[in-house]
Write a protein that holds these residues in place. Structure first.
Motif, PDB file in Angstrom:
ATOM      1  N   MET A 125      -4.150   5.933  -7.612  1.00 24.44           N
ATOM      2  CA  MET A 125      -3.572   6.983  -6.847  1.00 24.44           C
ATOM      3  C   MET A 125      -2.958   7.874  -7.990  1.00 24.44           C
ATOM      4  O   MET A 125      -3.424   9.138  -8.145  1.00 24.44           O
ATOM      5  CB  MET A 125      -2.444   6.378  -6.235  1.00 24.44           C
ATOM      6  CG  MET A 125      -1.567   7.317  -5.455  1.00 24.44           C
ATOM      7  SD  MET A 125      -2.708   7.794  -3.924  1.00 24.44           S
ATOM      8  CE  MET A 125      -1.848   9.188  -3.689  1.00 24.44           C
ATOM      9  N   ASN A 154      -8.083   2.626  -2.204  1.00 28.29           N
ATOM     10  CA  ASN A 154      -6.901   1.660  -2.190  1.00 28.29           C
ATOM     11  C   ASN A 154      -6.902   0.920  -1.134  1.00 28.29           C
ATOM     12  O   ASN A 154      -6.342  -0.086  -1.042  1.00 28.29           O
ATOM     13  CB  ASN A 154      -5.317   2.496  -2.269  1.00 28.29           C
ATOM     14  CG  ASN A 154      -5.226   2.770  -3.902  1.00 28.29           C
ATOM     15  OD1 ASN A 154      -5.985   2.343  -4.506  1.00 28.29           O
ATOM     16  ND2 ASN A 154      -4.332   3.859  -3.943  1.00 28.29           N
ATOM     17  N   TYR A 163       0.881  -1.268   0.086  1.00 28.98           N
ATOM     18  CA  TYR A 163       0.209  -0.035   0.023  1.00 28.98           C
ATOM     19  C   TYR A 163       0.687   1.148  -0.026  1.00 28.98           C
ATOM     20  O   TYR A 163       0.673   2.351  -0.837  1.00 28.98           O
ATOM     21  CB  TYR A 163      -1.000   0.039   1.157  1.00 28.98           C
ATOM     22  CG  TYR A 163      -1.628   1.163   1.442  1.00 28.98           C
ATOM     23  CD1 TYR A 163      -2.979   1.023   0.681  1.00 28.98           C
ATOM     24  CD2 TYR A 163      -1.518   2.068   2.417  1.00 28.98           C
ATOM     25  CE1 TYR A 163      -3.956   2.078   1.024  1.00 28.98           C
ATOM     26  CE2 TYR A 163      -2.382   3.164   2.430  1.00 28.98           C
ATOM     27  CZ  TYR A 163      -3.684   3.251   1.898  1.00 28.98           C
ATOM     28  OH  TYR A 163      -4.331   4.296   1.964  1.00 28.98           O
ATOM     29  N   CYS A 194       1.132   3.394  -3.524  1.00 29.79           N
ATOM     30  CA  CYS A 194       0.585   4.971  -3.285  1.00 29.79           C
ATOM     31  C   CYS A 194       1.747   5.940  -3.580  1.00 29.79           C
ATOM     32  O   CYS A 194       1.436   6.706  -4.295  1.00 29.79           O
ATOM     33  CB  CYS A 194      -0.164   5.244  -2.093  1.00 29.79           C
ATOM     34  SG  CYS A 194      -1.523   4.186  -1.884  1.00 29.79           S
ATOM     35  N   LEU A 205      -6.685   7.070  -1.768  1.00 29.26           N
ATOM     36  CA  LEU A 205      -6.352   6.297  -0.568  1.00 29.26           C
ATOM     37  C   LEU A 205      -7.306   5.407   0.142  1.00 29.26           C
ATOM     38  O   LEU A 205      -7.101   4.425   0.572  1.00 29.26           O
ATOM     39  CB  LEU A 205      -5.759   7.271   0.470  1.00 29.26           C
ATOM     40  CG  LEU A 205      -4.509   7.891   0.350  1.00 29.26           C
ATOM     41  CD1 LEU A 205      -4.057   8.888   1.519  1.00 29.26           C
ATOM     42  CD2 LEU A 205      -3.137   7.074   0.418  1.00 29.26           C
ATOM     43  N   THR A 260      -2.805  -0.627  -6.484  1.00 27.47           N
ATOM     44  CA  THR A 260      -2.846   0.532  -5.727  1.00 27.47           C
ATOM     45  C   THR A 260      -2.276   1.616  -6.691  1.00 27.47           C
ATOM     46  O   THR A 260      -2.714   2.943  -6.596  1.00 27.47           O
ATOM     47  CB  THR A 260      -2.392   0.763  -4.460  1.00 27.47           C
ATOM     48  OG1 THR A 260      -1.194   0.422  -4.407  1.00 27.47           O
ATOM     49  CG2 THR A 260      -3.168  -0.166  -3.515  1.00 27.47           C
TER      50      THR A 260
END
Lengths: 375, 294
Positions: free
Chosen positions: A254, A303, A188, A192, A300, A250
């Motif tokens: 983003m 994700n 993560y 991100c 966020l 992810t």
């Protein structure tokens, strides 16, 4: 007539009570622990009181409290009486469950009509109403699965799942450590961060932005989860491959959201920055990134769910003998459905906490945004 | 003017795609090289650099298949095989597509129903809405294998379990989008309906429903992509005989990397197709309702 119309649920509840009274007893005749006379009478009495009170013009708060007590006490007695008698419930049992559910429903409707006076009260209501609703899902689930004797494999009752959770805490903790603390968190953060950096790059270079954005939009519609077997093949069975899946999943939300967010600041504000003779980085840090925050937090949040899904599904393709996805797929094979549900409950809890933390961080950073002002 | 816009849009995208393909080729050469070197040493073959590169790009089970290998595989399995054949990608895509569409249809219907309930019943709005949002923080896909296996235990197999998962994944975006859409009419319009003495039902059909259409189609795009993902993941655990998901799983068991990539491409094409179709549907409805194209 107007009195009857005041509470449709109340009328229906009384009717159900009458039918249940005619069709007593609650359990089949050969049930090992039948309901006592007093208990049955008490349950009927509670439900009847609740139903009658729902007609009375005694002030909303009083009605709500009576409904709250009677509905849940009746449900508690009904569920308590079923233990040892699984699968022996008769029609009248379910009628009484339905009747107490109607009271609970009435209670929620009354609560929803309340116009709260203070801010704390609003918050309490906002928590209380969904909590009652959730409690009733669990009550109905428990009563129906155990009352009707639904096969354990098909749907275990919540109490069994809870027993399993408390009974196998070490296993669950090990799985969480493997899947969440290693794969999800690492993936993560890296995913991100990578999406964010590429978005800044794309913002600097217009050509890159025009080329990457359509591809990013396309990618976020694709079943990216399908790269899981490929990643497992490249990076091996341990958590690294799961983290790689999470990174890939992810990255694109983003990227797309940050690029969209960087375009969100108004031209007047940007002109103002230019009139202050601020450079690209100053404008970015002081104006455009803060303006992009709602978009970034949106990514966020998206994700946080995607990361969990990615890591768990990737474990279906091969893993060391620990991990939530591994546990789910093997316990299914052994038909230990309660363990699977326990893992899902833990995953749900972690997912909600994860989301909640991101939402709190959003509150703290974008306090200026209209959707967060004034509560 | 039009030409200029075309070039300013298409050229960057094509450039990026070209760069991605170039990186892909380099990665294929680099990742496949160790195995090829090993192979050459055992066979006592010495080859020039060009020959070596050629060999890394034509392995039968490469670590990273080269783009042309994947394209060739997709082409062969799509056009050159009988549609009913077990190796045909069309066949597998069809299996996945059917459960996707069934789940999508159910999910959309359910989502719209929930939205109608939430907009009209205050108690539902207060009690159900938080749970719908909370349900999205839960990794729903994790229960996909369980649903499939459990339903198989009570002799429900085939399309329905997969469609159920797709339904679960696709109802949420539709429900949330429709709640927004059904609430989108201005107060002034709602007041106008009231001055006409319109019933709740009439207000719903003549004002709320048309106003919600753009929201419906936007959320349906998200929903159709989600239900495809649901169908693919649902095919993973069962050892299902057919479908893109089972093709992926089989590929990972037997290290058939090229097949895996081909299945992935097929899934992506399917997703792009479905989203485009929903988008076109949305535009047609928009035009029927008199929205001017800009």
């Amino acid at each position: 007539m107007t009195l009857l119309l005041r509470s449709g649920q109340g009328v229906l509840t009384l009717l159900l009570c009458l039918v249940a009274l005619v069709r007593l007893p609650l359990l089949a005749p050969d049930a090992p622990f039948p309901f006592g006379m007093e208990t049955t009478a008490l349950i009927l009495l509670l439900i009847a009181i609740g139903a009658l009170v729902s007609f009375l013009p005694i002030g909303r708060l009083a009605r709500v409290s009576v409904l709250l007590v009677t509905a849940h006490l009746a449900a508690w007695l009904l569920i308590g009486g079923i233990s040892g008698n699984e699968g022996q419930a008769r029609l009248s049992y379910f009628l009484l469950i339905a009747a107490s559910w109607l009271l609970g429903w009435r209670c929620i409707s009354e609560l929803a009509e309340i116009k709260p006076s203070s801010r704390q009260f609003t918050m309490a209501l906002r928590l209380l109403i969904p909590a009652i609703f959730g409690a009733w899902i669990l009550i109905l689930w428990e009563a129906i699965t155990r009352g009707a004797g639904i096969p354990f494999i098909l749907l275990p009752p919540p109490s069994a799942i809870w027993d399993r959770i408390t009974g196998s805490l070490p296993i669950l903790a090990a799985d969480v450590r493997q899947t969440i603390l290693k794969a999800v968190l690492f993936g993560y953060l890296v995913g991100c961060a990578a999406g964010f950096i590429v978005a800044i790059l794309a913002d600097r270079v217009a050509f890159l932005r025009r080329g990457l954005l359509p591809i990013g939009n396309l990618m976020s519609a694709l079943p990216i989860i399908g790269v899981a077997p490929i990643m497992v093949m490249w990076f091996g069975f341990d958590w690294q491959s799961k983290a790689a899946v999470v990174i890939v999943m992810t990255f694109f939300p983003m990227l797309v959201n940050t690029v969209a967010g960087l375009g969100a600041s108004g031209s007047i504000e940007r002109d103002l920055m230019r009139s202050y003779a601020s450079g690209y980085w100053q404008t970015l840090c002081k104006l455009r990134l803060p303006a992009a925050m709602p978009f970034i937090f949106n990514a966020l949040k998206i994700n946080s769910t995607l990361a969990l899904i990615g890591a768990i599904v990737a474990e279906f393709f091969g893993t060391p003998i620990v991990g939530m996805g591994f546990r789910i797929s093997t316990e299914i094979g052994r038909m230990n459905v309660d363990m699977v549900w326990a893992e899902i409950a833990v995953a749900a809890l972690i997912g909600s906490v994860f989301y909640g933390v991101v939402a709190l961080a959003e509150r703290a950073t974008t306090f200026w945004h209209p959707s967060n002002r004034g509560g | 003017m039009r030409n200029e816009r075309l070039s300013s849009r298409i050229v960057p995208v094509l450039t990026i795609v070209a760069i991605i393909i170039a990186i892909w080729y380099l990665a294929a050469i680099w990742m496949n090289a160790p195995f090829q070197r090993d192979l050459d040493r055992r066979g006592n073959v010495t080859s020039t650099t060009m020959e070596f590169v050629g060999k890394t790009l034509s392995q039968p089970k490469p670590v990273v298949p080269a783009p042309h290998q994947v394209v060739q595989n997709v082409f062969e399995n799509t056009f050159l095989r009988k549609v009913t054949s077990n190796r045909s990608l069309v066949y597998h895509s069809w299996v996945t597509l059917s459960s996707t569409l069934a789940g999508f249809a159910f999910g959309t219907a359910l989502g719209v129903l929930i939205a109608v309930g939430i907009v009209h019943v205050k108690a539902l709005d207060r009690s159900l809405m938080p749970w719908i949002i909370a349900s999205q923080t839960v990794p729903i896909l994790a229960i996909a294998p369980m649903v499939v296996v459990v339903l198989a235990a009570v002799n429900v197999t085939g399309l329905i379990p997969k469609a159920l998962i797709s339904t679960y994944l696709s109802f949420f975006p539709v429900a949330v989008g429709m709640v927004k859409g059904l609430r989108s009419p201005d107060l002034i319009h709602l007041d106008l309906m009231r001055t006409y003495n319109a019933s709740t039902w009439q207000t719903f059909w003549k004002l709320r429903m048309p106003a919600s259409m753009p929201f419906l189609f936007t959320s349906m795009k998200v929903a159709v992509a989600a239900s495809l993902v649901g169908a693919i993941v649902a095919e993973l655990p069962t050892g299902a005989a057919a479908g893109i998901g089972s093709k992926l799983l089989a590929g990972s068991y037997y290290s058939q990397t090229i097949d895996m990539w081909a299945a992935l491409i097929a899934g992506s094409l399917l997703a792009a197709m479905l989203v485009t179709i929903v988008g076109i549907g949305g535009r047609v409805v928009d035009r029927r309702m008199g929205v001017q194209a800009t």
